[in-house]
Design a protein around this motif. Sequence first.
Motif, PDB file in Angstrom:
ATOM      1  N   TRP A   1     -75.486  97.378 -24.355  1.00 56.57           N
ATOM      2  CA  TRP A   1     -74.494  95.804 -23.185  1.00 56.57           C
ATOM      3  C   TRP A   1     -73.887  95.116 -23.705  1.00 56.57           C
ATOM      4  O   TRP A   1     -72.377  94.908 -22.951  1.00 56.57           O
TER       5      TRP A   1
ATOM      6  N   ASN B   1     -78.970 103.084  -9.054  1.00 55.45           N
ATOM      7  CA  ASN B   1     -80.374 103.921  -8.769  1.00 55.45           C
ATOM      8  C   ASN B   1     -80.229 104.748  -9.771  1.00 55.45           C
ATOM      9  O   ASN B   1     -79.475 105.566  -9.686  1.00 55.45           O
ATOM     10  N   ASN B   2     -80.947 104.541 -10.785  1.00 59.07           N
ATOM     11  CA  ASN B   2     -80.883 105.395 -11.730  1.00 59.07           C
ATOM     12  C   ASN B   2     -81.197 106.998 -11.856  1.00 59.07           C
ATOM     13  O   ASN B   2     -80.918 108.033 -12.251  1.00 59.07           O
TER      14      ASN B   2
ATOM     15  N   ILE C   1     -72.260  96.156 -15.071  1.00 62.54           N
ATOM     16  CA  ILE C   1     -73.920  96.485 -14.510  1.00 62.54           C
ATOM     17  C   ILE C   1     -74.520  97.324 -15.560  1.00 62.54           C
ATOM     18  O   ILE C   1     -74.047  98.354 -16.086  1.00 62.54           O
ATOM     19  N   SER C   2     -75.207  96.525 -16.639  1.00 65.82           N
ATOM     20  CA  SER C   2     -76.271  96.940 -18.001  1.00 65.82           C
ATOM     21  C   SER C   2     -77.278  98.448 -17.159  1.00 65.82           C
ATOM     22  O   SER C   2     -76.959  98.494 -15.952  1.00 65.82           O
ATOM     23  N   TRP C   3     -77.573  99.590 -17.961  1.00 61.14           N
ATOM     24  CA  TRP C   3     -78.343 100.758 -17.640  1.00 61.14           C
ATOM     25  C   TRP C   3     -79.545 100.772 -16.776  1.00 61.14           C
ATOM     26  O   TRP C   3     -79.581 100.822 -15.927  1.00 61.14           O
ATOM     27  N   SER C   4     -80.365  98.948 -17.084  1.00 58.53           N
ATOM     28  CA  SER C   4     -81.328  99.521 -16.726  1.00 58.53           C
ATOM     29  C   SER C   4     -81.037  98.556 -15.719  1.00 58.53           C
ATOM     30  O   SER C   4     -81.432  98.476 -14.618  1.00 58.53           O
ATOM     31  N   GLY C   5     -79.827  97.432 -15.420  1.00 63.94           N
ATOM     32  CA  GLY C   5     -79.644  96.805 -13.861  1.00 63.94           C
ATOM     33  C   GLY C   5     -80.302  95.591 -14.011  1.00 63.94           C
ATOM     34  O   GLY C   5     -80.081  94.985 -13.114  1.00 63.94           O
ATOM     35  N   SER C   6     -80.293  94.937 -15.327  1.00 64.82           N
ATOM     36  CA  SER C   6     -81.453  93.668 -15.358  1.00 64.82           C
ATOM     37  C   SER C   6     -79.998  92.992 -16.177  1.00 64.82           C
ATOM     38  O   SER C   6     -80.459  91.535 -15.424  1.00 64.82           O
ATOM     39  N   GLY C   7     -79.149  93.649 -16.083  1.00 61.50           N
ATOM     40  CA  GLY C   7     -77.301  92.573 -16.608  1.00 61.50           C
ATOM     41  C   GLY C   7     -76.505  92.927 -16.045  1.00 61.50           C
ATOM     42  O   GLY C   7     -75.941  93.756 -15.370  1.00 61.50           O
ATOM     43  N   THR C   8     -76.080  91.648 -15.469  1.00 63.76           N
ATOM     44  CA  THR C   8     -74.377  92.000 -14.560  1.00 63.76           C
ATOM     45  C   THR C   8     -73.661  90.871 -14.882  1.00 63.76           C
ATOM     46  O   THR C   8     -73.645  89.915 -15.151  1.00 63.76           O
TER      47      THR C   8
ATOM     48  N   SER D   1     -74.673  96.947  -8.015  1.00 64.48           N
ATOM     49  CA  SER D   1     -76.310  97.749  -7.926  1.00 64.48           C
ATOM     50  C   SER D   1     -76.639  99.015  -8.428  1.00 64.48           C
ATOM     51  O   SER D   1     -75.265  99.281  -8.464  1.00 64.48           O
TER      52      SER D   1
END
Length: 131
Positions: A103, A73-74, A51-58, A71
Motif C-alpha cells: 500500500w 467488499n473483498n 484504497i488498500s487491500w484491507s480497506g483500512s487505508g484510503t 470502499s
Amino acid sequence: QVLLVESGGGSVQAGDSLRLSCAASGRTDSLYAMAWFRQAPGKEREFIAAISWSGSGTYFADSMKGRFTVSRNNDENTVYLHMDNLTPEDTAVYYCAADPNPWSQVVAEIQFRGANAMDFWGKGTLVTVSS
C-alpha cells in the motif's frame, strides 16, 4: 492477471449522487490495492482515490476530498466509488485500476507517476452530468 469491469455510470443531473462499482476477477487472491481515475474529453487521466487491500487505508487527491468516498467488499471482489453533489465538471470516463504492490508503495507511486503507477485497468464507465 486481474480483470476489472466498471459499472454504474450514466447521465445524471447536477447535484445528484452516483455510485460506481468495479468488479474484479482472475487473480483476486493477490493483495491488490485499487484506485479510481477519471478522464474528461481532451484532458489527462486524473487520480481520484485509492484504497488498500484491507480497506483500512484510503488516499484521495486533494481536489476530490469531501465529495468522493471509496470502499471495497473483498467477499464480492468489488470496489466502489460514491460521488456526491455532482457537477458538469465531473463529466468523464471513470476507470478503476489495480496494483499488487504494498500500500505505501502504491500511494508513493501514484503521487509521483499518477496513472502510470497502476498495473491493471478496466475499460471505464461514462458519467455525464448535465446542469
